[in-house]
Write a protein that holds these residues in place. Structure first.
Motif, mmCIF file in Angstrom:
data_model
loop_
_atom_site.group_PDB
_atom_site.id
_atom_site.type_symbol
_atom_site.label_atom_id
_atom_site.label_comp_id
_atom_site.label_asym_id
_atom_site.label_seq_id
_atom_site.Cartn_x
_atom_site.Cartn_y
_atom_site.Cartn_z
ATOM 1 N N MET A 1 0.848 -1.189 0.000
ATOM 2 C CA MET A 1 0.000 0.000 0.000
ATOM 3 C C MET A 1 0.890 1.248 0.000
ATOM 4 S SD MET A 1 -2.935 1.140 2.729
ATOM 5 C CE MET A 1 -1.970 1.966 3.979
ATOM 6 N N ARG A 2 0.541 2.201 -0.821
ATOM 7 C CA ARG A 2 1.303 3.446 -0.883
ATOM 8 C C ARG A 2 1.097 4.246 0.397
ATOM 9 N NH1 ARG A 2 0.331 5.980 -6.822
ATOM 10 N NH2 ARG A 2 1.893 7.449 -6.105
ATOM 11 N N ASP A 3 2.114 4.982 0.785
ATOM 12 C CA ASP A 3 2.023 5.869 1.944
ATOM 13 C C ASP A 3 1.575 7.240 1.461
ATOM 14 O OD1 ASP A 3 2.261 7.361 4.235
ATOM 15 O OD2 ASP A 3 4.394 6.970 4.531
ATOM 16 N N TRP A 4 0.270 7.378 1.219
ATOM 17 C CA TRP A 4 -0.276 8.619 0.677
ATOM 18 C C TRP A 4 -0.025 9.803 1.599
ATOM 19 C CZ3 TRP A 4 -1.045 8.958 -4.170
ATOM 20 C CH2 TRP A 4 -1.567 7.917 -4.910
ATOM 21 N N GLN A 5 -0.050 9.589 2.901
ATOM 22 C CA GLN A 5 0.164 10.706 3.821
ATOM 23 C C GLN A 5 1.527 11.342 3.580
ATOM 24 O OE1 GLN A 5 0.514 9.879 7.972
ATOM 25 N NE2 GLN A 5 0.650 12.041 8.488
ATOM 26 N N SER A 6 2.557 10.534 3.487
ATOM 27 C CA SER A 6 3.900 11.070 3.249
ATOM 28 C C SER A 6 4.071 11.546 1.814
ATOM 29 C CB SER A 6 4.956 10.002 3.548
ATOM 30 O OG SER A 6 4.938 9.678 4.914
ATOM 31 N N GLU A 7 3.594 10.758 0.876
ATOM 32 C CA GLU A 7 3.787 11.082 -0.537
ATOM 33 C C GLU A 7 3.139 12.412 -0.919
ATOM 34 O OE1 GLU A 7 2.752 8.988 -4.780
ATOM 35 O OE2 GLU A 7 3.225 7.690 -3.066
ATOM 36 N N LEU A 8 1.967 12.692 -0.341
ATOM 37 C CA LEU A 8 1.241 13.923 -0.663
ATOM 38 C C LEU A 8 1.441 15.022 0.379
ATOM 39 C CD1 LEU A 8 -2.095 12.341 -1.929
ATOM 40 C CD2 LEU A 8 -0.182 13.229 -3.307
ATOM 41 N N GLU A 11 -1.445 16.665 6.196
ATOM 42 C CA GLU A 11 -1.429 17.038 7.620
ATOM 43 C C GLU A 11 -2.693 16.531 8.293
ATOM 44 O OE1 GLU A 11 -1.209 21.270 7.753
ATOM 45 O OE2 GLU A 11 0.642 21.359 6.597
ATOM 46 N N PRO A 12 -2.680 16.395 9.631
ATOM 47 C CA PRO A 12 -3.908 15.995 10.330
ATOM 48 C C PRO A 12 -5.037 16.986 10.053
ATOM 49 C CG PRO A 12 -2.027 15.879 11.813
ATOM 50 C CD PRO A 12 -1.549 16.559 10.550
ATOM 51 N N HIS A 13 -6.228 16.444 9.884
ATOM 52 C CA HIS A 13 -7.421 17.261 9.630
ATOM 53 C C HIS A 13 -8.286 17.278 10.882
ATOM 54 C CE1 HIS A 13 -10.941 18.928 7.757
ATOM 55 N NE2 HIS A 13 -10.371 18.933 6.565
ATOM 56 N N GLY A 14 -8.895 18.401 11.195
ATOM 57 C CA GLY A 14 -9.758 18.523 12.371
ATOM 58 C C GLY A 14 -10.955 17.610 12.342
ATOM 59 N N GLU A 15 -11.364 17.147 11.167
ATOM 60 C CA GLU A 15 -12.495 16.233 11.037
ATOM 61 C C GLU A 15 -12.079 14.792 11.286
ATOM 62 O OE1 GLU A 15 -13.839 16.807 7.038
ATOM 63 O OE2 GLU A 15 -14.236 18.924 7.393
ATOM 64 N N GLY A 16 -10.774 14.537 11.330
ATOM 65 C CA GLY A 16 -10.230 13.186 11.305
ATOM 66 C C GLY A 16 -9.587 12.989 9.950
ATOM 67 N N GLY A 17 -8.679 12.069 9.875
ATOM 68 C CA GLY A 17 -7.990 11.831 8.612
ATOM 69 C C GLY A 17 -6.896 12.860 8.370
ATOM 70 N N TRP A 18 -6.525 12.987 7.119
ATOM 71 C CA TRP A 18 -5.375 13.797 6.704
ATOM 72 C C TRP A 18 -5.766 14.591 5.464
ATOM 73 C CZ3 TRP A 18 -1.868 12.544 10.357
ATOM 74 C CH2 TRP A 18 -1.995 11.295 10.963
ATOM 75 N N TYR A 44 -7.925 14.411 0.590
ATOM 76 C CA TYR A 44 -8.385 13.990 1.913
ATOM 77 C C TYR A 44 -8.217 12.478 2.009
ATOM 78 C CZ TYR A 44 -11.402 13.299 5.976
ATOM 79 O OH TYR A 44 -11.890 12.956 7.214
ATOM 80 N N LEU A 45 -7.585 12.034 3.095
ATOM 81 C CA LEU A 45 -7.265 10.618 3.277
ATOM 82 C C LEU A 45 -7.801 10.113 4.604
ATOM 83 C CD1 LEU A 45 -5.490 8.062 2.463
ATOM 84 C CD2 LEU A 45 -3.683 9.134 3.863
ATOM 85 N N LEU A 46 -8.490 9.002 4.570
ATOM 86 C CA LEU A 46 -8.783 8.219 5.763
ATOM 87 C C LEU A 46 -7.931 6.965 5.673
ATOM 88 C CD1 LEU A 46 -12.677 8.459 6.086
ATOM 89 C CD2 LEU A 46 -10.941 9.706 7.396
ATOM 90 N N ASP A 47 -7.383 6.527 6.821
ATOM 91 C CA ASP A 47 -6.586 5.310 6.845
ATOM 92 C C ASP A 47 -6.839 4.582 8.155
ATOM 93 O OD1 ASP A 47 -5.040 6.636 8.784
ATOM 94 O OD2 ASP A 47 -3.345 6.960 7.445
ATOM 95 N N GLU A 48 -6.106 3.514 8.385
ATOM 96 C CA GLU A 48 -6.339 2.703 9.584
ATOM 97 C C GLU A 48 -6.091 3.482 10.871
ATOM 98 O OE1 GLU A 48 -5.484 -1.790 8.198
ATOM 99 O OE2 GLU A 48 -3.757 -0.435 8.077
ATOM 100 N N ARG A 49 -5.229 4.472 10.828
ATOM 101 C CA ARG A 49 -4.978 5.291 12.021
ATOM 102 C C ARG A 49 -6.099 6.290 12.248
ATOM 103 N NH1 ARG A 49 0.209 7.861 9.934
ATOM 104 N NH2 ARG A 49 -1.064 7.561 8.093
ATOM 105 N N GLN A 50 -6.688 6.781 11.180
ATOM 106 C CA GLN A 50 -7.766 7.779 11.212
ATOM 107 C C GLN A 50 -8.868 7.282 10.263
ATOM 108 O OE1 GLN A 50 -7.912 10.911 12.823
ATOM 109 N NE2 GLN A 50 -6.127 10.273 13.990
#
Length: 154
Positions: A1-8, A11-18, A44-50
């Motif tokens: 799985m690509r690391d979209w958070q790092s690649e793009l 940042e953390p979003h106030g709604e949850g996710g990145w 906007y990204l949701l993942d297993e952490r968020q």
């Protein structure tokens, strides 16, 4: 799985996710609440952490386009209190319009490890036009309280 958070560089979003803002139109439009950019867009990204986005609403319309991953379930509530569920998935819908004034929440579903969407807001996003749901929304729509409770910040 690509690391979209790092690649793009999300940042953390106030709604949850990145998230990360991609575009703000240089053109302004007049609204009853003041001038706004004609459009803005984010990743906007949701993942297993968020895995969940909190219930919120905006005054502007928001178009969501699934880029990678999913499925993502969007739960929306229109101003009359009707609840709608939309699944964004490579095998189903890949886009969703949430009209201004509708409540919206999202979550990973169906075993998804991530869901990356692009969002386009028109007129453009302004924090003054954004509202998080509170327990008052659960009282306003008591018949939906059970389904919405997990999306309301405590």
């Amino acid at each position: 799985m690509r690391d979209w958070q790092s690649e793009l560089d999300l940042e953390p979003h106030g709604e949850g996710g990145w998230f990360r803002r991609l575009y703000t139109s240089p053109h302004e439009v007049s609204t009853p609440h003041g001038p706004r950019p004609a459009a803005t867009s984010i990743h906007y990204l949701l993942d297993e952490r968020q895995p969940r986005g909190l219930l919120h609403r905006n005054r502007s319309d928001i178009l969501h386009f699934l880029i990678d991953g999913g499925p993502l379930e969007y739960v929306t509530v229109d101003p009359a209190g009707a609840l709608h569920r939309t699944l964004l998935s490579p095998d189903a819908e890949r886009h969703l319009l949430v009209p201004g004034g509708h409540w919206k929440a999202s979550r990973l579903t169906g075993g998804a490890r991530h869901g990356l969407v692009a969002e386009v807001v028109t007129p453009g996003f302004d924090y003054a036009d954004h509202e998080f749901a509170t327990d008052a929304v659960l009282r306003e729509f008591p018949e939906l309280a059970q389904e919405l409770r997990e999306f309301v910040r405590r």
